[in-house]
Motif scaffolding. Structure first.
Motif, short mmCIF file in Angstrom:
data_model
loop_
_atom_site.label_atom_id
_atom_site.label_comp_id
_atom_site.label_asym_id
_atom_site.label_seq_id
_atom_site.Cartn_x
_atom_site.Cartn_y
_atom_site.Cartn_z
N ARG A 90 44.08 35.51 35.45
CA ARG A 90 43.61 35.80 34.09
C ARG A 90 43.33 37.29 33.91
O ARG A 90 43.62 37.86 32.86
CB ARG A 90 42.36 34.98 33.78
CG ARG A 90 42.62 33.52 33.46
CD ARG A 90 41.33 32.77 33.25
NE ARG A 90 41.56 31.39 32.82
CZ ARG A 90 40.60 30.47 32.74
NH1 ARG A 90 39.34 30.79 33.07
NH2 ARG A 90 40.89 29.25 32.34
N GLU A 91 42.72 37.90 34.93
CA GLU A 91 42.44 39.34 34.84
C GLU A 91 43.74 40.15 34.81
O GLU A 91 43.84 41.14 34.08
CB GLU A 91 41.56 39.79 36.02
CG GLU A 91 40.15 39.24 36.00
CD GLU A 91 39.33 39.77 34.84
OE1 GLU A 91 39.74 40.77 34.21
OE2 GLU A 91 38.27 39.19 34.56
N ALA A 92 44.72 39.73 35.59
CA ALA A 92 46.01 40.42 35.57
C ALA A 92 46.66 40.29 34.20
O ALA A 92 47.23 41.26 33.67
CB ALA A 92 46.93 39.85 36.65
N ILE A 93 46.59 39.11 33.62
CA ILE A 93 47.15 38.89 32.28
C ILE A 93 46.42 39.75 31.26
O ILE A 93 47.04 40.32 30.35
CB ILE A 93 47.06 37.40 31.91
CG1 ILE A 93 48.07 36.59 32.74
CG2 ILE A 93 47.31 37.18 30.42
CD1 ILE A 93 47.91 35.09 32.62
N LYS A 94 45.11 39.88 31.42
CA LYS A 94 44.33 40.71 30.51
C LYS A 94 44.79 42.17 30.57
O LYS A 94 44.94 42.83 29.53
CB LYS A 94 42.83 40.63 30.86
CG LYS A 94 41.93 41.39 29.90
CD LYS A 94 40.49 41.42 30.40
CE LYS A 94 39.92 40.02 30.51
NZ LYS A 94 38.50 40.06 30.95
N THR B 136 46.62 44.26 27.39
CA THR B 136 46.17 45.52 26.80
C THR B 136 47.32 46.54 26.74
O THR B 136 47.27 47.49 25.95
CB THR B 136 45.02 46.15 27.60
OG1 THR B 136 45.46 46.51 28.91
CG2 THR B 136 43.84 45.18 27.70
N LYS B 137 48.35 46.35 27.56
CA LYS B 137 49.48 47.27 27.59
C LYS B 137 50.63 46.79 26.69
O LYS B 137 51.69 47.40 26.67
CB LYS B 137 49.96 47.45 29.02
CG LYS B 137 48.90 48.07 29.94
CD LYS B 137 49.38 48.14 31.38
CE LYS B 137 48.27 48.66 32.29
NZ LYS B 137 47.90 50.06 32.00
N GLY B 138 50.40 45.70 25.97
CA GLY B 138 51.37 45.22 25.01
C GLY B 138 52.47 44.35 25.59
O GLY B 138 53.41 43.99 24.88
N LEU B 139 52.37 43.97 26.86
CA LEU B 139 53.43 43.19 27.49
C LEU B 139 53.29 41.70 27.25
O LEU B 139 54.29 40.98 27.17
CB LEU B 139 53.46 43.45 29.00
CG LEU B 139 53.63 44.89 29.46
CD1 LEU B 139 53.70 44.95 30.98
CD2 LEU B 139 54.87 45.51 28.86
N LEU B 140 52.05 41.23 27.17
CA LEU B 140 51.79 39.80 27.05
C LEU B 140 50.92 39.50 25.85
O LEU B 140 50.22 40.37 25.34
CB LEU B 140 51.09 39.28 28.32
CG LEU B 140 51.86 39.38 29.64
CD1 LEU B 140 50.98 38.92 30.79
CD2 LEU B 140 53.14 38.56 29.59
N ASP C 70 51.82 54.19 27.63
CA ASP C 70 50.94 53.84 28.75
C ASP C 70 51.61 54.26 30.06
O ASP C 70 52.79 53.99 30.28
CB ASP C 70 50.68 52.34 28.75
CG ASP C 70 49.79 51.89 29.88
OD1 ASP C 70 48.57 51.81 29.68
OD2 ASP C 70 50.32 51.65 30.99
N SER C 71 50.86 54.92 30.91
CA SER C 71 51.46 55.48 32.13
C SER C 71 52.01 54.41 33.05
O SER C 71 53.05 54.62 33.70
CB SER C 71 50.42 56.33 32.87
OG SER C 71 49.29 55.54 33.22
N ASP C 72 51.36 53.25 33.12
CA ASP C 72 51.87 52.18 33.97
C ASP C 72 53.15 51.58 33.39
O ASP C 72 54.10 51.31 34.12
CB ASP C 72 50.82 51.09 34.15
CG ASP C 72 49.68 51.52 35.05
OD1 ASP C 72 49.95 52.18 36.06
OD2 ASP C 72 48.52 51.20 34.74
#
Length: 258
Positions: free
Chosen positions: A69-73, A77-81, A101-103
């Motif tokens: 869940r934290e990974a999904i969060k 925030t980066k617009g992927l999910l 976003d740098s990542d």
């Protein structure tokens, strides 16, 4: 809390490049989960619109529901999910991904960015860097000039240090050349005195480094004279000259585009 759940990311801390947002770097299973899930999105395992198989991912990554869940969060925030009731968690359209976003930028490059990506970046540079050079001519400080001069000196030293790689003598040290070019463009954006232009280094520099590695690995047009003209016009407080000189640098990049 399980052992797998320790070290959860802090949503109030900066990322490793200083950008605000979720920070998951530095430790443990949370970082691994974010990277692994992002890799599956960028390599097409999960395409745009696909629903995530959460139980399957928990088993595959060997993480708890809390960690996933934290990974999904983080990726949300980066617009992927995104997630919707009665639908679940799914991959958003690529146009929604936060390329600033740098990542996201790093994952895009690491997954083998298409040629159009670098063409788009060149257009961004053409819009930003000449204007930044003109502002640098207006606002530059002695420290800014010293940073530009240091980058130019490093660029010159790189050209004079040939390196043998795979039984081929390269024209200069490509590693030093890449670092010097990144330092110059970072210094120039900073010298603009505009914090928004300065932040653009987070988008421009990583992709520039990838492009430079390809270019400097073989025969290429030496970049030092063109960059030196930019610094000269900035030093002279010649805004129009600095703008034009930076356009020449970008044209040099276009001609050497891999």
């Amino acid at each position: 809390m399980t052992r797998k759940d320790r070290g959860a990311p802090r949503t109030d801390s900066p990322s490793r490049d200083g950008a605000p947002g979720v920070s998951y770097t530095g430790r443990g299973v949370h970082r691994i989960a974010v990277e692994a899930l992002a890799r599956r999105i960028f390599d097409g395992t999960y395409a745009e619109g696909d629903l995530l198989d959460l139980p399957g991912l928990m088993a595959e990554l060997d993480v708890s529901q809390t960690v996933l869940r934290e990974a999904i969060k983080v990726l949300t925030t980066k617009g992927l999910l995104d997630a919707r009731q009665k639908r679940g968690t799914f991959v958003r359209p690529r146009d929604d991904w936060n390329l600033l976003d740098s990542d996201v930028l790093r994952w895009t490059i690491d997954s083998g960015a298409p040629g159009a990506f670098f063409t788009d970046l060149l257009e961004l540079r053409r819009a930003v860097e000449p204007a930044a050079a003109a502002l640098a001519a207006l606002h530059r400080t002695d420290a800014d000039l010293a940073a530009l001069d240091a980058a130019l000196s490093a660029m010159a030293a790189a050209e004079q240090t040939p390196v043998m790689t795979d039984a081929v003598m390269t024209e200069g040290d490509p590693v030093l050349a890449v670092r010097a070019d990144a330092s110059f463009h970072t210094a120039l954006l900073t010298a603009s005195g505009n914090p928004f232009f300065a932040q653009m280094r987070r988008v421009i520099i990583p992709a520039l480094v990838v492009r430079d590695r390809l270019v400097h690995a073989g025969r290429h047009e030496h970049p030092l004279p063109a960059h030196d003209r930019v610094a000269d016009r900035v030093r002279a407080r010649d805004q129009d000259g600095a703008f034009a000189a930076m356009l020449d640098v970008i044209e040099l990049s276009r001609r050497g585009h891999p």
